[in-house]
Design a protein around this motif. Sequence first.
Motif, short mmCIF file in Angstrom:
data_model
loop_
_atom_site.label_atom_id
_atom_site.label_comp_id
_atom_site.label_asym_id
_atom_site.label_seq_id
_atom_site.Cartn_x
_atom_site.Cartn_y
_atom_site.Cartn_z
N UNK A 72 0.83 -1.22 0.00
CA UNK A 72 0.00 0.00 0.00
C UNK A 72 0.86 1.26 0.00
N UNK A 73 1.94 1.24 0.77
CA UNK A 73 2.83 2.41 0.84
C UNK A 73 3.36 2.76 -0.54
N UNK A 74 3.83 1.77 -1.27
CA UNK A 74 4.34 1.99 -2.62
C UNK A 74 3.22 2.39 -3.56
N UNK A 75 2.06 1.79 -3.38
CA UNK A 75 0.89 2.07 -4.22
C UNK A 75 0.48 3.54 -4.13
N UNK A 76 0.57 4.12 -2.97
CA UNK A 76 0.18 5.52 -2.78
C UNK A 76 1.05 6.47 -3.61
N UNK A 77 2.28 6.05 -3.92
CA UNK A 77 3.17 6.87 -4.73
C UNK A 77 2.96 6.67 -6.23
N UNK A 85 -0.19 -11.45 -3.50
CA UNK A 85 -0.75 -11.32 -2.15
C UNK A 85 -1.54 -12.58 -1.83
N UNK A 86 -1.60 -12.92 -0.55
CA UNK A 86 -2.41 -14.07 -0.15
C UNK A 86 -3.43 -13.65 0.90
N UNK A 87 -4.42 -14.49 1.05
CA UNK A 87 -5.46 -14.24 2.05
C UNK A 87 -6.51 -15.34 2.00
N UNK A 88 -7.63 -15.09 2.63
CA UNK A 88 -8.75 -16.03 2.65
C UNK A 88 -9.89 -15.46 1.83
N UNK A 89 -10.51 -16.32 1.04
CA UNK A 89 -11.62 -15.88 0.20
C UNK A 89 -12.84 -15.60 1.07
N UNK A 90 -13.41 -14.40 0.91
CA UNK A 90 -14.62 -14.03 1.64
C UNK A 90 -15.84 -14.45 0.84
N UNK A 91 -15.86 -14.08 -0.45
CA UNK A 91 -16.96 -14.48 -1.32
C UNK A 91 -16.51 -14.39 -2.77
N UNK A 104 -7.07 -10.22 3.52
CA UNK A 104 -5.61 -10.38 3.64
C UNK A 104 -5.13 -10.33 5.08
N UNK A 105 -6.04 -10.09 6.00
CA UNK A 105 -5.65 -9.91 7.40
C UNK A 105 -5.52 -8.45 7.74
N UNK A 106 -5.12 -7.63 6.77
CA UNK A 106 -5.00 -6.19 6.97
C UNK A 106 -6.18 -5.44 6.34
N UNK A 107 -6.74 -6.01 5.27
CA UNK A 107 -7.76 -5.34 4.49
C UNK A 107 -8.51 -6.39 3.69
N UNK A 108 -9.60 -5.98 3.07
CA UNK A 108 -10.32 -6.85 2.15
C UNK A 108 -10.20 -6.27 0.75
N UNK A 109 -9.73 -7.08 -0.18
CA UNK A 109 -9.52 -6.65 -1.56
C UNK A 109 -10.61 -7.19 -2.47
N UNK A 110 -11.07 -6.34 -3.37
CA UNK A 110 -11.96 -6.78 -4.44
C UNK A 110 -11.06 -7.17 -5.61
N UNK A 171 -8.13 -1.81 -5.46
CA UNK A 171 -8.65 -2.98 -6.17
C UNK A 171 -7.49 -3.81 -6.69
N UNK A 172 -7.80 -4.99 -7.22
CA UNK A 172 -6.77 -5.89 -7.73
C UNK A 172 -7.27 -6.55 -9.01
N UNK A 173 -6.42 -6.58 -10.05
CA UNK A 173 -6.70 -7.34 -11.26
C UNK A 173 -5.70 -8.48 -11.30
#
Length: 181
Positions: A72-77, A85-91, A104-110, A171-173
Amino acid sequence: IKLPLMVRPSYVLGGRAMEIVYEKGQLKNFVNQAFKAADENPILNSKSESQSYKFYGKVISEDSIKNLEVEKESLMNTGIKSSKISGRIVETCSKKGCWMTLDTGEDTLFVKFRDYAFFVPTDSVEGKKAIIQGDLFLDTVTVEMLKHEAEDAGKSEEEIVQITEPIYDMRFTADGVIIAE
């Protein structure tokens, strides 16, 4: 040996020369090529806890996973960042499997899938571990798109009509997805 199987020669690092073999004949050819390239220890035999995965889209590896907070820090620039990235599927999209949300534990990505080229299962994957590789980016999501996504998620008409403002969101593609079985 249970197939399909992900194999790589022992003399390369980082998943280079990695293949997924689906048939015993493919495995035999891979092993023969590995012996031609390196007579000693051509194959790394590592035993896992028999975790099996399904691959969707581009075949990706499990290594080099990044922390979302750091990304996220790099993304802001930059506004966009190639990432894994890894995480658990919500839906997942209940109609086609054309998107999913990932905790992801820190946030939820679409997460959408590049060029609508592949889909994930529409059910039975919630709570499973997933790894995604592609582009993390910031975007303004229109009211129309938010309503469409809410409809795909099976939200009620009451919930959908309450969507009246666009959002600016991360977001993520994805080019490739791994889902643990």
